[in-house]
Design a protein around this motif. Sequence first.
Motif, PDB file in Angstrom:
ATOM      1  N   GLY A 100      43.056 -66.803 -62.220  1.00 47.23           N
ATOM      2  CA  GLY A 100      44.543 -67.376 -62.051  1.00 47.23           C
ATOM      3  C   GLY A 100      45.022 -67.610 -63.340  1.00 47.23           C
ATOM      4  O   GLY A 100      46.278 -67.192 -63.718  1.00 47.23           O
ATOM      5  N   ARG A 101      44.569 -68.144 -64.299  1.00 48.74           N
ATOM      6  CA  ARG A 101      44.918 -68.710 -65.749  1.00 48.74           C
ATOM      7  C   ARG A 101      45.274 -67.275 -66.382  1.00 48.74           C
ATOM      8  O   ARG A 101      45.912 -66.799 -67.119  1.00 48.74           O
ATOM      9  N   HIS A 102      44.332 -66.186 -66.257  1.00 49.61           N
ATOM     10  CA  HIS A 102      44.407 -64.762 -66.855  1.00 49.61           C
ATOM     11  C   HIS A 102      45.676 -64.085 -66.301  1.00 49.61           C
ATOM     12  O   HIS A 102      46.623 -63.646 -66.917  1.00 49.61           O
ATOM     13  N   VAL A 103      45.902 -64.397 -65.320  1.00 50.73           N
ATOM     14  CA  VAL A 103      47.146 -63.575 -64.544  1.00 50.73           C
ATOM     15  C   VAL A 103      48.491 -64.183 -65.182  1.00 50.73           C
ATOM     16  O   VAL A 103      49.230 -63.457 -65.328  1.00 50.73           O
ATOM     17  N   THR A 104      48.668 -65.340 -65.331  1.00 45.01           N
ATOM     18  CA  THR A 104      49.709 -66.165 -65.787  1.00 45.01           C
ATOM     19  C   THR A 104      50.042 -65.738 -67.290  1.00 45.01           C
ATOM     20  O   THR A 104      51.146 -65.610 -67.829  1.00 45.01           O
ATOM     21  N   GLY A 105      48.937 -64.992 -67.964  1.00 42.19           N
ATOM     22  CA  GLY A 105      49.159 -64.477 -69.261  1.00 42.19           C
ATOM     23  C   GLY A 105      50.044 -63.199 -69.363  1.00 42.19           C
ATOM     24  O   GLY A 105      50.317 -62.826 -70.331  1.00 42.19           O
ATOM     25  N   PHE A 106      50.274 -62.689 -68.036  1.00 41.34           N
ATOM     26  CA  PHE A 106      51.046 -61.074 -68.224  1.00 41.34           C
ATOM     27  C   PHE A 106      52.404 -61.702 -67.868  1.00 41.34           C
ATOM     28  O   PHE A 106      52.749 -62.649 -67.219  1.00 41.34           O
ATOM     29  N   SER A 107      53.304 -60.726 -68.635  1.00 38.45           N
ATOM     30  CA  SER A 107      54.537 -61.066 -68.643  1.00 38.45           C
ATOM     31  C   SER A 107      55.179 -60.798 -67.069  1.00 38.45           C
ATOM     32  O   SER A 107      54.597 -59.562 -66.734  1.00 38.45           O
ATOM     33  N   GLN A 108      56.110 -61.159 -66.463  1.00 35.91           N
ATOM     34  CA  GLN A 108      56.330 -60.959 -64.950  1.00 35.91           C
ATOM     35  C   GLN A 108      57.250 -59.560 -65.171  1.00 35.91           C
ATOM     36  O   GLN A 108      57.463 -59.135 -64.023  1.00 35.91           O
ATOM     37  N   THR A 109      57.867 -59.324 -66.397  1.00 34.53           N
ATOM     38  CA  THR A 109      58.649 -57.989 -66.305  1.00 34.53           C
ATOM     39  C   THR A 109      57.721 -56.944 -66.363  1.00 34.53           C
ATOM     40  O   THR A 109      58.201 -55.798 -65.918  1.00 34.53           O
ATOM     41  N   SER A 110      56.672 -56.865 -66.879  1.00 35.17           N
ATOM     42  CA  SER A 110      55.826 -55.725 -67.530  1.00 35.17           C
ATOM     43  C   SER A 110      54.599 -55.595 -66.571  1.00 35.17           C
ATOM     44  O   SER A 110      54.254 -54.430 -66.167  1.00 35.17           O
ATOM     45  N   GLY A 111      54.047 -56.623 -66.139  1.00 37.28           N
ATOM     46  CA  GLY A 111      52.754 -56.552 -65.087  1.00 37.28           C
ATOM     47  C   GLY A 111      51.767 -55.890 -65.909  1.00 37.28           C
ATOM     48  O   GLY A 111      51.586 -55.905 -67.150  1.00 37.28           O
ATOM     49  N   GLY A 112      50.615 -55.353 -65.260  1.00 34.25           N
ATOM     50  CA  GLY A 112      49.444 -54.837 -65.669  1.00 34.25           C
ATOM     51  C   GLY A 112      48.356 -54.807 -64.787  1.00 34.25           C
ATOM     52  O   GLY A 112      48.398 -54.939 -63.538  1.00 34.25           O
ATOM     53  N   PHE A 113      47.224 -54.731 -65.484  1.00 31.53           N
ATOM     54  CA  PHE A 113      45.755 -54.546 -64.643  1.00 31.53           C
ATOM     55  C   PHE A 113      44.987 -55.524 -65.281  1.00 31.53           C
ATOM     56  O   PHE A 113      44.777 -55.393 -66.642  1.00 31.53           O
ATOM     57  N   LEU A 114      44.193 -55.937 -64.366  1.00 30.66           N
ATOM     58  CA  LEU A 114      43.019 -56.981 -64.918  1.00 30.66           C
ATOM     59  C   LEU A 114      41.708 -56.296 -64.256  1.00 30.66           C
ATOM     60  O   LEU A 114      41.439 -56.676 -63.155  1.00 30.66           O
ATOM     61  N   PHE A 115      40.950 -55.828 -65.182  1.00 30.79           N
ATOM     62  CA  PHE A 115      39.675 -55.512 -64.807  1.00 30.79           C
ATOM     63  C   PHE A 115      38.724 -56.900 -64.828  1.00 30.79           C
ATOM     64  O   PHE A 115      38.588 -57.396 -65.496  1.00 30.79           O
ATOM     65  N   LEU A 116      38.021 -56.851 -63.484  1.00 28.13           N
ATOM     66  CA  LEU A 116      36.848 -57.740 -63.241  1.00 28.13           C
ATOM     67  C   LEU A 116      35.584 -57.131 -63.486  1.00 28.13           C
ATOM     68  O   LEU A 116      35.095 -56.293 -62.342  1.00 28.13           O
ATOM     69  N   LEU A 117      34.854 -56.822 -64.562  1.00 26.57           N
ATOM     70  CA  LEU A 117      33.733 -56.061 -65.065  1.00 26.57           C
ATOM     71  C   LEU A 117      32.421 -56.880 -64.585  1.00 26.57           C
ATOM     72  O   LEU A 117      32.359 -57.859 -65.380  1.00 26.57           O
ATOM     73  N   SER A 118      31.545 -56.399 -63.909  1.00 27.28           N
ATOM     74  CA  SER A 118      30.272 -57.061 -63.673  1.00 27.28           C
ATOM     75  C   SER A 118      29.444 -55.996 -63.081  1.00 27.28           C
ATOM     76  O   SER A 118      29.779 -54.718 -62.787  1.00 27.28           O
ATOM     77  N   PRO A 119      27.854 -56.368 -63.006  1.00 27.78           N
ATOM     78  CA  PRO A 119      26.985 -55.367 -62.458  1.00 27.78           C
ATOM     79  C   PRO A 119      27.311 -54.923 -60.966  1.00 27.78           C
ATOM     80  O   PRO A 119      27.132 -53.897 -60.973  1.00 27.78           O
TER      81      PRO A 119
END
Length: 337
Positions: A100-119
């Motif tokens: 959730g804290r990572h998500v707030t780091g994105f700009s509301q106007t640009s958005g983006g993708f958050l990879f959750l990388l794990s085995p």
Amino acid sequence: MTNVHYFPRYSQRENFETNNTLLLFHRLYDYNRFRFEKLLAVLLRNAATEAGNAFTLGLQIKQQVGTGTSVVDGYLHQDSFRIAIETKRSADGFTADQIGRHVTGFSQTSGGFLFLLSPEQAQIAGSHWESVRAAAIQRGVVLIPITFEDLIAASQGCLNDYDEEMRALVTDYEDFCSEEGLLPVDKWTLFTPPCGRSYEINVADRLYFCPASWSRRKARYLGVYYDKAVRHIGRITKLVECEIQNGAVIGATKELTSDERQRILHASGAAMEQQGWDLTTGTQFFLCDEMHDTMFRKSTPGGIMGHRYFDLRSYLLEGVPDRIADLAERLRTSNWE
């Protein structure tokens, strides 16, 4: 901002693995931007479609484009997008609070993708993730759980056969992930090297040998391949590097039984006598306690140019039996391309 290093500078293993993943992206991008765009398209396409996001990668070139008040003859543009990566050594290591804290780091106007990388693929469907998913939608952020195996497959898929340098890089990244225990598939994987000139030694001594400098995944099983088929199979119990001096095995990286030492000595002597191969130094040995005959055939023309890895679950839909004898018998009814 921390730069991507060609050599790891981190003590925390997750940072170490993230750095190598970023290095893989960096090298693919430097090598060929089209290949890199293909990689991202594979990783992003399904998630973006599910989220209702449309996106394009790379420079877009169009002609006769309306602006609302006029029509320009030519138009070049490139959509901006952002990708963030959070890496865990276990899928249950992700927490709703951190993401959730990572998500707030994105700009509301640009958005983006958050990879959750794990085995193994992270599960973000629980009720405690509802607020995170709502915040992500509000900011136009797509959460993408991916595994290291997904990333490797996408990297391999974006390359052509003649991209030898980059294929070697991806293979090295795959070996790194295997060594770090990031590929759960390894416990169902059959490592199959071509053994056309050494198979008699391999079978007699229940082992495979190759230069210690060759990186190989930590597969659970060894398949001895020659004449267009895996004809013998064993479970790898030890992978050891050692030297041979004056008829004795020295400097072994794993503790060896007397039987294992004898088999290594016999294989070394036979390799020198039959093929002129010196195994006394710089060699690694894949040791199996038992080996059984099988007939896992290649159905397409031609042999294999190098080693192959097989996920046995793809060929044994009823499950991979624990006993090697049963596994060898079950593979007799299977083919591969």
